[in-house]
Every structure is written in C-alpha cells, then in structure tokens.
Design a protein around this motif. Structure first.
Motif, PDB file in Angstrom:
ATOM      1  N   GLU A 239       0.861  -1.176   0.000  1.00  0.00           N
ATOM      2  CA  GLU A 239       0.000   0.000   0.000  1.00  0.00           C
ATOM      3  C   GLU A 239       0.903   1.233   0.000  1.00  0.00           C
ATOM      4  OE1 GLU A 239      -3.053   1.970   3.241  1.00  0.00           O
ATOM      5  OE2 GLU A 239      -2.035   0.071   3.646  1.00  0.00           O
ATOM      6  N   LEU A 240       0.507   2.273  -0.742  1.00  0.00           N
ATOM      7  CA  LEU A 240       1.330   3.475  -0.838  1.00  0.00           C
ATOM      8  C   LEU A 240       0.701   4.582  -0.006  1.00  0.00           C
ATOM      9  CD1 LEU A 240       3.880   4.249  -2.305  1.00  0.00           C
ATOM     10  CD2 LEU A 240       2.521   4.958  -4.256  1.00  0.00           C
ATOM     11  N   ARG A 241       1.484   5.168   0.918  1.00  0.00           N
ATOM     12  CA  ARG A 241       0.896   6.163   1.821  1.00  0.00           C
ATOM     13  C   ARG A 241       1.726   7.444   1.848  1.00  0.00           C
ATOM     14  NH1 ARG A 241      -0.504   1.894   6.287  1.00  0.00           N
ATOM     15  NH2 ARG A 241       1.689   2.133   6.849  1.00  0.00           N
ATOM     16  N   LEU A 242       1.074   8.526   2.186  1.00  0.00           N
ATOM     17  CA  LEU A 242       1.778   9.797   2.332  1.00  0.00           C
ATOM     18  C   LEU A 242       1.571  10.307   3.751  1.00  0.00           C
ATOM     19  CD1 LEU A 242       3.332  12.218   1.160  1.00  0.00           C
ATOM     20  CD2 LEU A 242       1.163  13.172   0.438  1.00  0.00           C
ATOM     21  N   ASP A 243       2.653  10.708   4.375  1.00  0.00           N
ATOM     22  CA  ASP A 243       2.567  11.196   5.753  1.00  0.00           C
ATOM     23  C   ASP A 243       3.321  12.521   5.811  1.00  0.00           C
ATOM     24  OD1 ASP A 243       2.764  11.706   8.406  1.00  0.00           O
ATOM     25  OD2 ASP A 243       3.954   9.922   8.906  1.00  0.00           O
ATOM     26  N   GLN A 281       7.318  10.046   3.879  1.00  0.00           N
ATOM     27  CA  GLN A 281       7.149  10.956   5.013  1.00  0.00           C
ATOM     28  C   GLN A 281       7.918  12.242   4.748  1.00  0.00           C
ATOM     29  OE1 GLN A 281       8.865   8.661   8.154  1.00  0.00           O
ATOM     30  NE2 GLN A 281       6.966   7.533   8.570  1.00  0.00           N
ATOM     31  N   ALA A 282       7.415  13.331   5.305  1.00  0.00           N
ATOM     32  CA  ALA A 282       8.154  14.590   5.208  1.00  0.00           C
ATOM     33  C   ALA A 282       7.991  15.335   6.517  1.00  0.00           C
ATOM     34  CB  ALA A 282       7.631  15.420   4.051  1.00  0.00           C
ATOM     35  N   TRP A 283       9.061  15.956   6.973  1.00  0.00           N
ATOM     36  CA  TRP A 283       9.000  16.725   8.217  1.00  0.00           C
ATOM     37  C   TRP A 283      10.157  17.722   8.207  1.00  0.00           C
ATOM     38  CZ3 TRP A 283      11.143  11.989   7.605  1.00  0.00           C
ATOM     39  CH2 TRP A 283      12.433  11.778   8.124  1.00  0.00           C
ATOM     40  N   ALA A 286      15.663  20.803  12.637  1.00  0.00           N
ATOM     41  CA  ALA A 286      16.966  21.484  12.730  1.00  0.00           C
ATOM     42  C   ALA A 286      17.320  22.260  11.456  1.00  0.00           C
ATOM     43  CB  ALA A 286      18.059  20.463  13.058  1.00  0.00           C
ATOM     44  N   GLY A 287      16.410  23.111  11.014  1.00  0.00           N
ATOM     45  CA  GLY A 287      16.712  23.975   9.872  1.00  0.00           C
ATOM     46  C   GLY A 287      16.734  23.264   8.534  1.00  0.00           C
ATOM     47  N   LYS A 288      16.162  22.078   8.470  1.00  0.00           N
ATOM     48  CA  LYS A 288      16.135  21.346   7.203  1.00  0.00           C
ATOM     49  C   LYS A 288      14.772  20.702   7.008  1.00  0.00           C
ATOM     50  CE  LYS A 288      20.930  19.962   7.308  1.00  0.00           C
ATOM     51  NZ  LYS A 288      21.736  18.921   7.920  1.00  0.00           N
ATOM     52  N   VAL A 289      14.474  20.367   5.762  1.00  0.00           N
ATOM     53  CA  VAL A 289      13.288  19.566   5.507  1.00  0.00           C
ATOM     54  C   VAL A 289      13.778  18.161   5.163  1.00  0.00           C
ATOM     55  CG1 VAL A 289      11.189  19.347   4.152  1.00  0.00           C
ATOM     56  CG2 VAL A 289      12.213  21.579   4.465  1.00  0.00           C
ATOM     57  N   TRP A 290      13.163  17.182   5.750  1.00  0.00           N
ATOM     58  CA  TRP A 290      13.540  15.799   5.465  1.00  0.00           C
ATOM     59  C   TRP A 290      12.408  15.103   4.730  1.00  0.00           C
ATOM     60  CZ3 TRP A 290      18.193  13.421   6.398  1.00  0.00           C
ATOM     61  CH2 TRP A 290      19.093  14.123   7.209  1.00  0.00           C
ATOM     62  N   LYS A 357      16.234   8.332   3.585  1.00  0.00           N
ATOM     63  CA  LYS A 357      15.765   9.696   3.823  1.00  0.00           C
ATOM     64  C   LYS A 357      16.805  10.700   3.358  1.00  0.00           C
ATOM     65  CE  LYS A 357      17.368  10.224   8.571  1.00  0.00           C
ATOM     66  NZ  LYS A 357      17.080  10.707   9.894  1.00  0.00           N
ATOM     67  N   PHE A 358      16.314  11.838   2.865  1.00  0.00           N
ATOM     68  CA  PHE A 358      17.255  12.884   2.447  1.00  0.00           C
ATOM     69  C   PHE A 358      16.772  14.245   2.925  1.00  0.00           C
ATOM     70  CE2 PHE A 358      14.828  14.766  -1.034  1.00  0.00           C
ATOM     71  CZ  PHE A 358      13.954  13.736  -1.392  1.00  0.00           C
ATOM     72  N   SER A 359      17.722  15.144   3.075  1.00  0.00           N
ATOM     73  CA  SER A 359      17.364  16.470   3.586  1.00  0.00           C
ATOM     74  C   SER A 359      17.517  17.505   2.483  1.00  0.00           C
ATOM     75  CB  SER A 359      18.271  16.840   4.752  1.00  0.00           C
ATOM     76  OG  SER A 359      19.600  16.966   4.312  1.00  0.00           O
ATOM     77  N   LEU A 360      16.806  18.614   2.649  1.00  0.00           N
ATOM     78  CA  LEU A 360      16.916  19.751   1.746  1.00  0.00           C
ATOM     79  C   LEU A 360      16.997  20.999   2.609  1.00  0.00           C
ATOM     80  CD1 LEU A 360      14.132  18.756  -0.802  1.00  0.00           C
ATOM     81  CD2 LEU A 360      16.587  18.738  -1.253  1.00  0.00           C
ATOM     82  N   PRO A 361      17.752  21.991   2.176  1.00  0.00           N
ATOM     83  CA  PRO A 361      17.811  23.192   3.008  1.00  0.00           C
ATOM     84  C   PRO A 361      16.467  23.933   3.014  1.00  0.00           C
ATOM     85  CG  PRO A 361      19.147  23.430   1.011  1.00  0.00           C
ATOM     86  CD  PRO A 361      18.635  22.035   1.019  1.00  0.00           C
TER      87      PRO A 361
END
Ligand code: ADP
Length: 363
Positions: A239-243, A281-283, A286-290, A357-361
């Motif tokens: 199942e594909l989910r977005l959180d 997932q996205a959250w 500490a000054g970043k989006v993951w 998981k990866f981060s973006l500024p």
C-alpha cells in the motif's frame, strides 16, 4: 630579469646590505674617530697635561689600533655574515627546488608524490595546499579508473549475451523464436538504460547537471508523485501512503531533481517490497526539511548498507542484473541531493524493510 635565481638574489641582497653597512661604519670611523681623539687630546692639554712629543705617538697608536680593529671586524664580520646569508638563502630555496621536482613528477603521472613539511610558515602553507590539491586529483583519477573498469564489466555481460544469441541464430544452433527475440530486446533495453543512466551519472558527478533551486512546496509534489505511483500498484502489492504535515516549511530545491530522487527511491521500494506498505514521510527538523521513503520490503544486510550509494553496486548482482537494475540510481540520487546542499541516509533491517531519507535546506 630571470638570469639570477632566488638564491643568488637573496645572497646578493644580504651582501649588498652588509657592504653598505661596513663601508659606512669604516668611512665614518676613519674620518670621525681620529678627529675626536685629537680634540680629546687638545682638551687634556688645555687642562694642564703636558703631552709634548708623546702626542704624535698617541695619535699614531690610536690610528693603528683603530685600523687593526676595523680590518678584523671586516674580515670576521664579513665572512660570518656572508656564510650565514648563504645558508639562509639555501634554506629558503632548497624546498622550492624540491617542490619543483615533485610537481614535475606529479605532472608526469606519479600522483602519490607529496610535499614534505616545511618549517617556514609560507612554504609550509604552499606545501599543504599542494598536497590537498594532489589528494583531490588522485581521488578523481582513481574514480575515473574505477568507472572505466566497472563500465567495461557492465557492458560486457549484455554484449556477450547478445553476441551469443546472434551467433547461434546465424549458424542455426539456436532456433529463432519469439522468446529469443524478446531476450535480445531485453538485453538491448538494458544496454540503453545503462547508457542513459551513465550519462546522467557522469553529468551529476562532474556537477554539470543544472540545478535550479527555488522555494519549493513539497506537499503538492509528493501528492502528485504518490498519485502517479498508485496507478502502477498491483492489487495484492504494498500500500502506498503519504505522511506529510499540511504546514511544512518551504524547501530550497529544484522540483525536477527532487522528483527524480523520489522516483528513484519509490521505484526501488516498489521493486523490493512484496507486501506491506511504502510510506513517503516529510518533516522539518533542525533547519532542514527531510523526506523519507519507508518500505516494509526485503531490507538490506548491514554489511551491504555502506555500499548502496556506490555506483554499479547491487546487493545481489545476478538477480538484479536480470531484473534490469544498473546500480546507478542511488548514486545519482546521492549526487542530486548533495548538489542541492542536502544529505541522504539509509537505515535498513533484513526482512523488516528499508528507510531512505534525504534532507533539503529550508528556503
Ligand atoms: P538499481 O538500478 O539496481 O535499483 P540502485 O542504485 O537504485 O540501482 O540500487 C542499488 C541496490 O541497492 C539495488 O540493486 C538493491 O540491491 C539495493 N536497494 C536499493 N533500494 C532498496 C530497497 N528499498 N530495499 C532493498 N534493497 C534496496
């Protein structure tokens, strides 16, 4: 201009300074000291001393003593100063010639050459920065060699298969059939995918992939991606989910590249997850989006984890090669994340699933 070397120049400048110093000392001494002495004698005579004919002897004696003293100071001082300045000049120039020899060796392909440490601060800094550059170049050269090596290996396998089938078909040992042609087409597709991935990888590694960062709202992008992938899901598949919170801060990123990274991660998750779920997932932290892609698939063995981002690496080469994987997707993803100023990480447990998981500024 370039006729006199640095060592000669240093030595010469020291000698000139010394000659000027000594000659001033001698000229001034020669004309001034006897006069002072005569004046002194005259004062003595004025105060009642009878010098008489000793006066002449005294002046001669003084001149002789002064002359001797001056001569020895010129000889001893001059040679000591000359010797010292020669040593100093040599000490400065020697490491420079050494460096020249090393850079020449380096240029002729001996990339393991390094500059020795130096106790002159500026030269030490020069040596250190040369060594840094040398290490970088050596790394690039090593990666280039590995790439060519890996590449020949990757290309050889499908080419051998295609060649074998074609030769068999030509001399009649293999009966032409739909299956054979399909296998040939599959290998050719693999080759084309490999070439496409490689082009992308080489651009990404060389930093030529244009990255147009902008303020990016992730939620719509993630929603549309989930939508696209949901269409590919099988009935009995995961199942594909977005959180993702509705109030996620804006990231500073290139939407196309972020999508490319997620397509890679989701594609892998789908391929290695038979059942359970795949969650995006996205959250912000500490000054970043993951952004994370969490699956409940086969997982990756601890020993394999450090290698997943290496190009051409596959946990099970034979299985993955036949499934069409090139082992390039994750290396491209990593480069794309790094080019946008973020980092990518993986956690996984065999049989339980993997989390990339990866981060973006933040914008
Ligand atoms: P490929 O094109 O082969 O998928 P990747 O660089 O994307 O290349 O992945 C490299 C290898 O990492 C894969 O061959 C697979 O063995 C492993 N891998 C990647 N993602 C996952 C995942 N979600 N679960 C299990 N293994 C994975």
């Amino acid at each position: 201009m370039a006729k006199i070397g640095l060592q000669g120049r240093l030595f010469l400048s020291h000698v000139i300074v010394m000659v000027v110093g000594l000659s001033t000392l001698i000229t001034v001494g020669k004309f001034y000291s006897p006069r002072l002495f005569v004046l002194h004698l005259a004062k003595l005579e004025g105060s009642g001393f009878k010098l008489g004919y000793v006066r002449y002897q005294l002046i001669k004696g003084f001149e002789y003593a002064w002359g001797r003293g001056a001569l020895w100071s010129v000889v001893v001082g001059g040679s000591t100063a000359g010797g010292l300045s020669y040593l100093v000049a040599r000490r400065i120039v020697k490491p420079l010639t050494q460096m020249e020899a090393i850079t020449q060796k380096f240029a002729s392909g001996n990339l393991s050459e390094r500059m020795p440490a130096n106790d002159i601060r500026e030269l030490h800094r020069l040596a250190a920065s040369f060594n840094r550059m040398a290490a970088d170049l050596q790394g690039v050269e090593q990666r280039r060699r590995e790439l060519v090596g890996d590449l020949t290996h990757e290309l050889r396998t499908p080419l051998t298969v295609v060649e074998g089938y074609l030769e068999g078909l030509a001399d009649g040992t293999i009966e032409p059939s739909v299956d054979i042609y399909q296998r040939l087409a599959k290998e050719t597709r693999r080759l084309r995918r490999l070439v496409n991935d490689l082009q992308e990888l080489s651009q990404a590694e060389a930093g030529y992939l244009p990255i147009h960062t902008q303020k990016l709202e992730l939620l719509p992008l993630l929603t549309s991606l989930i939508q696209k992938f949901s269409d590919q899901l099988l009935e009995e598949g995961p199942e594909l989910r977005l959180d993702c919170p509705a109030a996620l801060p804006l990231a500073l990123a290139d939407p196309e590249r972020v999508e490319q990274i997620l397509i890679n991660l989701l594609g892998n998750a789908l391929q290695y997850t038979e059942q359970g779920s795949i969650t995006v997932q996205a959250w912000s932290e500490a000054g970043k989006v993951w952004v994370a892609v969490v699956d409940t698939g086969v997982g990756i063995a601890p020993a394999d984890l450090p290698h997943v981002f290496e190009r051409f690496w596959r946990s099970d080469p034979s299985r993955d090669r036949s499934s069409g994987g090139t082992g390039i997707g994750l290396s491209i993803s990593r480069r794309l994340v790094e080019l946008q100023g973020g980092q990518i990480e993986v956690k996984s447990q065999v049989g339980q699933g993997s989390t990339f998981k990866f981060s973006l500024p933040l914008a």
